[in-house]
Design an enzyme around this catalytic site. Structure first.
Site, short mmCIF file in Angstrom:
data_model
loop_
_atom_site.label_atom_id
_atom_site.label_comp_id
_atom_site.label_asym_id
_atom_site.label_seq_id
_atom_site.Cartn_x
_atom_site.Cartn_y
_atom_site.Cartn_z
N GLU A 65 0.83 -1.22 0.00
CA GLU A 65 0.00 0.00 0.00
C GLU A 65 0.86 1.26 0.00
O GLU A 65 2.08 1.20 0.23
CB GLU A 65 -0.90 -0.01 1.25
CG GLU A 65 -0.09 0.04 2.54
CD GLU A 65 -0.91 0.00 3.83
OE1 GLU A 65 -2.01 -0.58 3.82
OE2 GLU A 65 -0.43 0.57 4.82
N HIS A 67 0.24 5.74 1.13
CA HIS A 67 -0.65 6.76 1.71
C HIS A 67 0.17 8.00 2.00
O HIS A 67 1.41 7.96 1.96
CB HIS A 67 -1.32 6.23 2.99
CG HIS A 67 -0.47 5.32 3.81
ND1 HIS A 67 0.64 5.76 4.47
CD2 HIS A 67 -0.53 3.98 4.03
CE1 HIS A 67 1.20 4.74 5.09
NE2 HIS A 67 0.52 3.63 4.83
N HIS A 71 5.16 6.30 8.30
CA HIS A 71 5.22 5.32 9.38
C HIS A 71 6.63 5.34 9.98
O HIS A 71 7.61 5.44 9.25
CB HIS A 71 5.06 3.88 8.86
CG HIS A 71 3.70 3.50 8.41
ND1 HIS A 71 2.55 3.78 9.09
CD2 HIS A 71 3.31 2.79 7.32
CE1 HIS A 71 1.52 3.28 8.44
NE2 HIS A 71 1.94 2.67 7.35
N HIS A 105 4.88 0.21 0.29
CA HIS A 105 5.57 -0.56 1.33
C HIS A 105 4.83 -1.85 1.65
O HIS A 105 3.60 -1.94 1.50
CB HIS A 105 5.78 0.28 2.60
CG HIS A 105 4.52 0.85 3.17
ND1 HIS A 105 3.91 1.97 2.64
CD2 HIS A 105 3.74 0.47 4.22
CE1 HIS A 105 2.82 2.24 3.34
NE2 HIS A 105 2.69 1.33 4.31
N CYS A 119 4.64 0.34 15.25
CA CYS A 119 4.45 1.30 14.16
C CYS A 119 3.78 2.55 14.71
O CYS A 119 2.67 2.47 15.26
CB CYS A 119 3.61 0.68 13.05
SG CYS A 119 3.30 1.82 11.69
MN MN Z 1 1.01 1.58 5.67
#
Ligand code: MN
Length: 156
Positions: A65, A67, A71, A105, A119
């Site tokens: 994914e 975004h 992270h 990732h 995370c």
């Molecule tokens: Mn992610």
């Protein structure tokens, strides 16, 4: 008294924390992933971030994914491989992984043991996006990424 606030102490045992719900990774079951659980460790109303613990079982993987939010990852248990953009690396306990905004990732537990990681993310964040066929073809211009994605597909 703030009802949302965490108790001051939570004991750790076997990669679970006392009183923390052990949740499926994604609520949306249509997202491709395999054998991942999620525990939200810190989610305080007056903090701008959240800390979660994810655990990928041996042979499992997180969603591929991207975004807008970043992270900050600390590997806490075991080892595996991770892809961040064009970069594919083996990762093991205590390694740090920084995933910048919009980087594709994925984490995979490849070495016959679970891969667990902390995370940190923004409390308010955008939804992850999945790659289109065109974006997958673009990613596959990197031989390292191609090898990584082929391994994930074989274990699917
Ligand atoms: Mn992610």
């Amino acid at each position: 008294m703030d009802q949302d606030r965490s108790p001051p102490f939570r004991a750790f045992q076997d990669y679970r924390w006392e009183g923390v719900a052990h949740l499926p990774y994604k609520e949306d079951a249509t997202t491709p992933f395999k054998s991942v659980t999620r525990q939200v460790l810190f989610h305080e109303p007056d903090m701008g971030c959240e800390l979660r613990y994810f655990e990928v079982s041996a042979g499992g993987y997180s969603t591929l994914e991207q975004h807008e939010h970043a992270h900050a990852v600390l590997i806490l248990r075991g080892s595996g491989d991770c892809m961040v953009g064009d970069d594919v690396r083996p990762v093991a306990t205590n390694d740090l992984v920084s995933i910048p905004p919009w980087a594709w990732h994925q984490f995979r537990a490849t070495l016959g043991e679970p891969l667990g990681f902390l995370c940190m993310v923004n409390a308010l964040r955008d939804k992850p996006r999945l790659p289109t066929q065109e974006q997958l073809a673009e990613m596959r211009r990197s031989p390292a990424v191609t090898a990584f994605l082929d391994t994930t597909e074989r274990s699917a």
